[in-house]
Design a protein around this motif. Sequence first.
Motif, PDB file in Angstrom:
ATOM      1  N   ASP A  23       0.840  -1.198   0.000  1.00  0.00           N
ATOM      2  CA  ASP A  23       0.000   0.000   0.000  1.00  0.00           C
ATOM      3  C   ASP A  23       0.877   1.251   0.000  1.00  0.00           C
ATOM      4  O   ASP A  23       1.997   1.249   0.544  1.00  0.00           O
ATOM      5  CB  ASP A  23      -0.904   0.009   1.230  1.00  0.00           C
ATOM      6  N   LEU A  24       0.351   2.322  -0.586  1.00  0.00           N
ATOM      7  CA  LEU A  24       1.106   3.562  -0.733  1.00  0.00           C
ATOM      8  C   LEU A  24       0.579   4.631   0.214  1.00  0.00           C
ATOM      9  O   LEU A  24      -0.613   4.699   0.498  1.00  0.00           O
ATOM     10  CB  LEU A  24       1.025   4.063  -2.174  1.00  0.00           C
ATOM     11  N   GLU A  25       1.496   5.470   0.690  1.00  0.00           N
ATOM     12  CA  GLU A  25       1.120   6.535   1.603  1.00  0.00           C
ATOM     13  C   GLU A  25       0.770   7.809   0.840  1.00  0.00           C
ATOM     14  O   GLU A  25       1.122   7.978  -0.328  1.00  0.00           O
ATOM     15  CB  GLU A  25       2.263   6.834   2.569  1.00  0.00           C
ATOM     16  N   ILE A  26       0.096   8.715   1.546  1.00  0.00           N
ATOM     17  CA  ILE A  26      -0.121  10.088   1.089  1.00  0.00           C
ATOM     18  C   ILE A  26       0.701  10.983   2.011  1.00  0.00           C
ATOM     19  O   ILE A  26       0.466  11.027   3.222  1.00  0.00           O
ATOM     20  CB  ILE A  26      -1.604  10.493   1.152  1.00  0.00           C
ATOM     21  N   HIS A  27       1.681  11.672   1.465  1.00  0.00           N
ATOM     22  CA  HIS A  27       2.573  12.491   2.297  1.00  0.00           C
ATOM     23  C   HIS A  27       1.841  13.754   2.755  1.00  0.00           C
ATOM     24  O   HIS A  27       1.178  14.417   1.956  1.00  0.00           O
ATOM     25  CB  HIS A  27       3.831  12.866   1.507  1.00  0.00           C
ATOM     26  N   PRO A  28       1.949  14.119   4.044  1.00  0.00           N
ATOM     27  CA  PRO A  28       1.175  15.248   4.556  1.00  0.00           C
ATOM     28  C   PRO A  28       1.777  16.625   4.280  1.00  0.00           C
ATOM     29  O   PRO A  28       1.127  17.635   4.572  1.00  0.00           O
ATOM     30  CB  PRO A  28       1.151  14.978   6.062  1.00  0.00           C
ATOM     31  N   VAL A  29       2.998  16.694   3.721  1.00  0.00           N
ATOM     32  CA  VAL A  29       3.651  17.992   3.542  1.00  0.00           C
ATOM     33  C   VAL A  29       3.992  18.266   2.078  1.00  0.00           C
ATOM     34  O   VAL A  29       3.684  19.339   1.552  1.00  0.00           O
ATOM     35  CB  VAL A  29       4.932  18.085   4.400  1.00  0.00           C
ATOM     36  N   PHE A  30       4.624  17.343   1.397  1.00  0.00           N
ATOM     37  CA  PHE A  30       5.053  17.572   0.021  1.00  0.00           C
ATOM     38  C   PHE A  30       3.858  17.775  -0.903  1.00  0.00           C
ATOM     39  O   PHE A  30       2.786  17.197  -0.699  1.00  0.00           O
ATOM     40  CB  PHE A  30       5.860  16.378  -0.498  1.00  0.00           C
ATOM     41  N   PRO A  31       4.036  18.558  -1.978  1.00  0.00           N
ATOM     42  CA  PRO A  31       2.967  18.662  -2.982  1.00  0.00           C
ATOM     43  C   PRO A  31       2.766  17.336  -3.704  1.00  0.00           C
ATOM     44  O   PRO A  31       3.710  16.556  -3.855  1.00  0.00           O
ATOM     45  CB  PRO A  31       3.482  19.749  -3.932  1.00  0.00           C
ATOM     46  N   HIS A  32       1.534  17.094  -4.148  1.00  0.00           N
ATOM     47  CA  HIS A  32       1.169  15.836  -4.788  1.00  0.00           C
ATOM     48  C   HIS A  32       0.880  16.043  -6.267  1.00  0.00           C
ATOM     49  O   HIS A  32       0.527  17.145  -6.706  1.00  0.00           O
ATOM     50  CB  HIS A  32      -0.089  15.241  -4.134  1.00  0.00           C
ATOM     51  N   HIS A  33       0.982  14.964  -7.021  1.00  0.00           N
ATOM     52  CA  HIS A  33       0.520  14.976  -8.403  1.00  0.00           C
ATOM     53  C   HIS A  33      -0.994  15.243  -8.394  1.00  0.00           C
ATOM     54  O   HIS A  33      -1.722  14.680  -7.581  1.00  0.00           O
ATOM     55  CB  HIS A  33       0.821  13.620  -9.057  1.00  0.00           C
ATOM     56  N   PRO A  34      -1.492  16.083  -9.294  1.00  0.00           N
ATOM     57  CA  PRO A  34      -2.916  16.457  -9.227  1.00  0.00           C
ATOM     58  C   PRO A  34      -3.885  15.302  -9.424  1.00  0.00           C
ATOM     59  O   PRO A  34      -5.020  15.344  -8.919  1.00  0.00           O
ATOM     60  CB  PRO A  34      -3.053  17.493 -10.348  1.00  0.00           C
ATOM     61  N   GLU A  35      -3.477  14.252 -10.140  1.00  0.00           N
ATOM     62  CA  GLU A  35      -4.376  13.122 -10.388  1.00  0.00           C
ATOM     63  C   GLU A  35      -4.026  11.898  -9.547  1.00  0.00           C
ATOM     64  O   GLU A  35      -4.845  10.967  -9.432  1.00  0.00           O
ATOM     65  CB  GLU A  35      -4.349  12.745 -11.874  1.00  0.00           C
ATOM     66  N   HIS A  36      -2.829  11.877  -8.980  1.00  0.00           N
ATOM     67  CA  HIS A  36      -2.365  10.711  -8.231  1.00  0.00           C
ATOM     68  C   HIS A  36      -1.720  11.195  -6.938  1.00  0.00           C
ATOM     69  O   HIS A  36      -0.507  11.430  -6.880  1.00  0.00           O
ATOM     70  CB  HIS A  36      -1.371   9.897  -9.063  1.00  0.00           C
ATOM     71  N   ALA A  85       6.815   7.652  -5.236  1.00  0.00           N
ATOM     72  CA  ALA A  85       5.779   6.873  -4.552  1.00  0.00           C
ATOM     73  C   ALA A  85       6.430   6.174  -3.370  1.00  0.00           C
ATOM     74  O   ALA A  85       7.543   5.648  -3.491  1.00  0.00           O
ATOM     75  CB  ALA A  85       5.140   5.862  -5.496  1.00  0.00           C
ATOM     76  N   THR A  86       5.753   6.152  -2.230  1.00  0.00           N
ATOM     77  CA  THR A  86       6.330   5.595  -1.015  1.00  0.00           C
ATOM     78  C   THR A  86       5.431   4.463  -0.508  1.00  0.00           C
ATOM     79  O   THR A  86       4.233   4.659  -0.296  1.00  0.00           O
ATOM     80  CB  THR A  86       6.472   6.686   0.062  1.00  0.00           C
ATOM     81  N   ILE A  87       6.040   3.303  -0.294  1.00  0.00           N
ATOM     82  CA  ILE A  87       5.331   2.091   0.094  1.00  0.00           C
ATOM     83  C   ILE A  87       5.328   1.984   1.616  1.00  0.00           C
ATOM     84  O   ILE A  87       6.383   2.060   2.260  1.00  0.00           O
ATOM     85  CB  ILE A  87       6.002   0.857  -0.528  1.00  0.00           C
ATOM     86  N   ILE A  88       4.171   1.791   2.192  1.00  0.00           N
ATOM     87  CA  ILE A  88       4.031   1.713   3.654  1.00  0.00           C
ATOM     88  C   ILE A  88       4.681   0.438   4.172  1.00  0.00           C
ATOM     89  O   ILE A  88       4.525  -0.638   3.592  1.00  0.00           O
ATOM     90  CB  ILE A  88       2.543   1.766   4.055  1.00  0.00           C
ATOM     91  N   GLY A  89       5.411   0.551   5.261  1.00  0.00           N
ATOM     92  CA  GLY A  89       6.101  -0.601   5.838  1.00  0.00           C
ATOM     93  C   GLY A  89       5.492  -1.060   7.141  1.00  0.00           C
ATOM     94  O   GLY A  89       4.303  -0.872   7.415  1.00  0.00           O
ATOM     95  N   GLU A  90       6.337  -1.638   7.983  1.00  0.00           N
ATOM     96  CA  GLU A  90       5.922  -2.248   9.238  1.00  0.00           C
ATOM     97  C   GLU A  90       6.386  -1.393  10.423  1.00  0.00           C
ATOM     98  O   GLU A  90       7.220  -0.513  10.277  1.00  0.00           O
ATOM     99  CB  GLU A  90       6.541  -3.650   9.381  1.00  0.00           C
ATOM    100  N   VAL A  91       5.851  -1.681  11.585  1.00  0.00           N
ATOM    101  CA  VAL A  91       6.340  -1.066  12.816  1.00  0.00           C
ATOM    102  C   VAL A  91       7.730  -1.638  13.098  1.00  0.00           C
ATOM    103  O   VAL A  91       7.893  -2.871  13.184  1.00  0.00           O
ATOM    104  CB  VAL A  91       5.402  -1.349  14.002  1.00  0.00           C
ATOM    105  N   PRO A  92       8.773  -0.810  13.203  1.00  0.00           N
ATOM    106  CA  PRO A  92      10.116  -1.335  13.434  1.00  0.00           C
ATOM    107  C   PRO A  92      10.240  -2.039  14.779  1.00  0.00           C
ATOM    108  O   PRO A  92       9.699  -1.584  15.790  1.00  0.00           O
ATOM    109  CB  PRO A  92      11.011  -0.084  13.397  1.00  0.00           C
ATOM    110  N   VAL A  93      10.942  -3.158  14.767  1.00  0.00           N
ATOM    111  CA  VAL A  93      11.227  -3.888  16.014  1.00  0.00           C
ATOM    112  C   VAL A  93      12.697  -4.256  16.017  1.00  0.00           C
ATOM    113  O   VAL A  93      13.375  -4.266  14.992  1.00  0.00           O
ATOM    114  CB  VAL A  93      10.364  -5.155  16.145  1.00  0.00           C
TER     115      VAL A  93
END
Length: 304
Positions: free
Chosen positions: A86-99, A296-304
């Motif tokens: 799954d891909l994240e939505i970054h809360p600060v950087f500007p995004h592509h208008p359609e994606h 595009a940034t892929i969501i990972g796991e909680v680090p352990v």
Amino acid sequence: MNAETATAEQAAPAIIRSGVRKTSFTIDPISPMIGAEVGRIDLTMPLDDDQYAALRAALLEHKLLVFRDQDITPRQHVDFAHRFGDLEIHPVFPHHPEHPELVLLGGDHTTAARENVYHTDVSWRARPSMGSVLRCVECPTVGGDTLWVNMAAAYARLPQTVRESIDGLVGVHDLLPAFGTRMTDDERTARRAAYPPVMHPVVRTHPETQERILYVNEAFTTHLANFVEKNDVRVGFDFRLAEMDILQYLFRQAAIPEYQVRLKWRPNTIAFWDNRATQHYAIQDYFPARRRMMRATIIGEVPV
């Protein structure tokens, strides 16, 4: 070979070899420590199961995969990255208008980009990134290279005494020190509420390879949450200055050239890296030329 060197080599991460051999693309290492270039593959086409398995195994082994001459659309970029999670939505950087999964990176002839710090993408999240897929849209003729660092090797080659001293330490990662200057006061208040500081182990275990990885970075790691619990403290400066000293020492490991690879971008070059096991540094030596990228940034796991 002295005892310390022998211990470091014994702690070096094992190489992960792909058992998938049904694919036709090539994988050629770029440096002895990190990175490989993938050839004879067309990323405008969806990955089949064998290609996906072989690329994932290559990513675990080399930590950075480079694809040249991939004239893909933003939709194809998103689809390729989404194949791995799954891909994240970054809360600060500007995004592509359609994606919105694609962030737009880079300055212009009036404002220099500011990615030139060693970091691991979004380590300030409770579930940081598994990986990032970055495509060059527009590159300067000279300059604008990016460095990647093998942080499993950085940990494995620490002196044994240092590895023992940081075992069990927890780092605090925060969005605001790096991104707060881009925000108004109200935006900072809202982002702090949405993204409070998080704690991750200073040495995390890779969930797929079981490698031990040095997981602090100078962009987002602000301090150690439990330094006093793990170290003798007589007076105040033993606590604060000693904590800062060890953290600065760990930050500097990313700057060791032997752990690095340097990529020269060309338009339609794609880099896909394992954020769990690497850091990177975008070299800002090209201003006022432009370098425009999509990630595009892929969501990972909680680090352990």
